[in-house]
Design a protein around this motif. Structure first.
Motif, PDB file in Angstrom:
ATOM      1  N   MET A  88       0.794  -1.192   0.000  1.00 43.64           N
ATOM      2  CA  MET A  88       0.000   0.000   0.000  1.00 43.64           C
ATOM      3  C   MET A  88       0.842   1.264   0.000  1.00 43.64           C
ATOM      4  O   MET A  88       0.335   2.315  -0.327  1.00 43.64           O
ATOM      5  N   ASP A  89       2.042   1.210   0.405  1.00 46.23           N
ATOM      6  CA  ASP A  89       2.902   2.382   0.430  1.00 46.23           C
ATOM      7  C   ASP A  89       3.317   2.806  -0.977  1.00 46.23           C
ATOM      8  O   ASP A  89       4.030   3.783  -1.137  1.00 46.23           O
ATOM      9  N   PHE A  90       2.840   2.080  -1.931  1.00 43.55           N
ATOM     10  CA  PHE A  90       3.220   2.389  -3.291  1.00 43.55           C
ATOM     11  C   PHE A  90       2.626   3.714  -3.774  1.00 43.55           C
ATOM     12  O   PHE A  90       3.276   4.488  -4.444  1.00 43.55           O
ATOM     13  N   ALA A 127       3.897   9.088   6.400  1.00 43.90           N
ATOM     14  CA  ALA A 127       4.054  10.319   7.187  1.00 43.90           C
ATOM     15  C   ALA A 127       4.574   9.935   8.554  1.00 43.90           C
ATOM     16  O   ALA A 127       4.032   9.062   9.218  1.00 43.90           O
ATOM     17  N   TYR A 128       5.638  10.595   8.957  1.00 44.41           N
ATOM     18  CA  TYR A 128       6.236  10.307  10.239  1.00 44.41           C
ATOM     19  C   TYR A 128       6.072  11.500  11.174  1.00 44.41           C
ATOM     20  O   TYR A 128       6.097  12.655  10.749  1.00 44.41           O
TER      21      TYR A 128
END
Length: 110
Positions: free
Chosen positions: A1-3, A8-9
């Motif tokens: 899904m990070d694609f 966000a950190y």
């Protein structure tokens, strides 16, 4: 899904503001002093001048009321004065309603 969505950190804790507690009140104190000298004090002086003028009213003074009536004082009471604005025409107004005292002879020039 990070694609499709970048991760966000959380950022680190914010640094505490430098300076004492009194230093943060200096702009507020300066603002209060400026308001006093530009707004409050001149208004108090105008009220004092108006009060002195109202207390110094005498029979025969020619005055202008806040409503714009020009007349000569014929009777003075504690709270009200009687003003002659024309021949056989007199009105009663509050003493505080007098906005200014005109020079003698102003009514003759009209």
């Amino acid at each position: 899904m990070d694609f499709f969505i970048a991760a966000a950190y959380a950022e680190g804790a914010a640094a505490a503001p430098q300076g004492g507690g009194f230093a943060s009140f200096i702009p507020l104190i300066i603002l209060i002093v400026v308001f006093y000298f530009l707004l409050i004090r001149p208004q108090q002086q105008r009220v004092k001048e108006h009060s002195n003028m109202v207390n110094a009213l005498q029979k025969g003074d020619e005055v202008v009321t806040t409503g714009g009536l020009l007349g000569r004082i014929t009777d003075i009471g504690e709270n009200f004065i009687q003003i002659q604005i024309a021949q056989n025409t007199e009105v009663k107004v509050q003493r505080q309603a007098v906005s200014s005292v005109m020079p003698k002879g102003t009514m003759k020039n009209l």
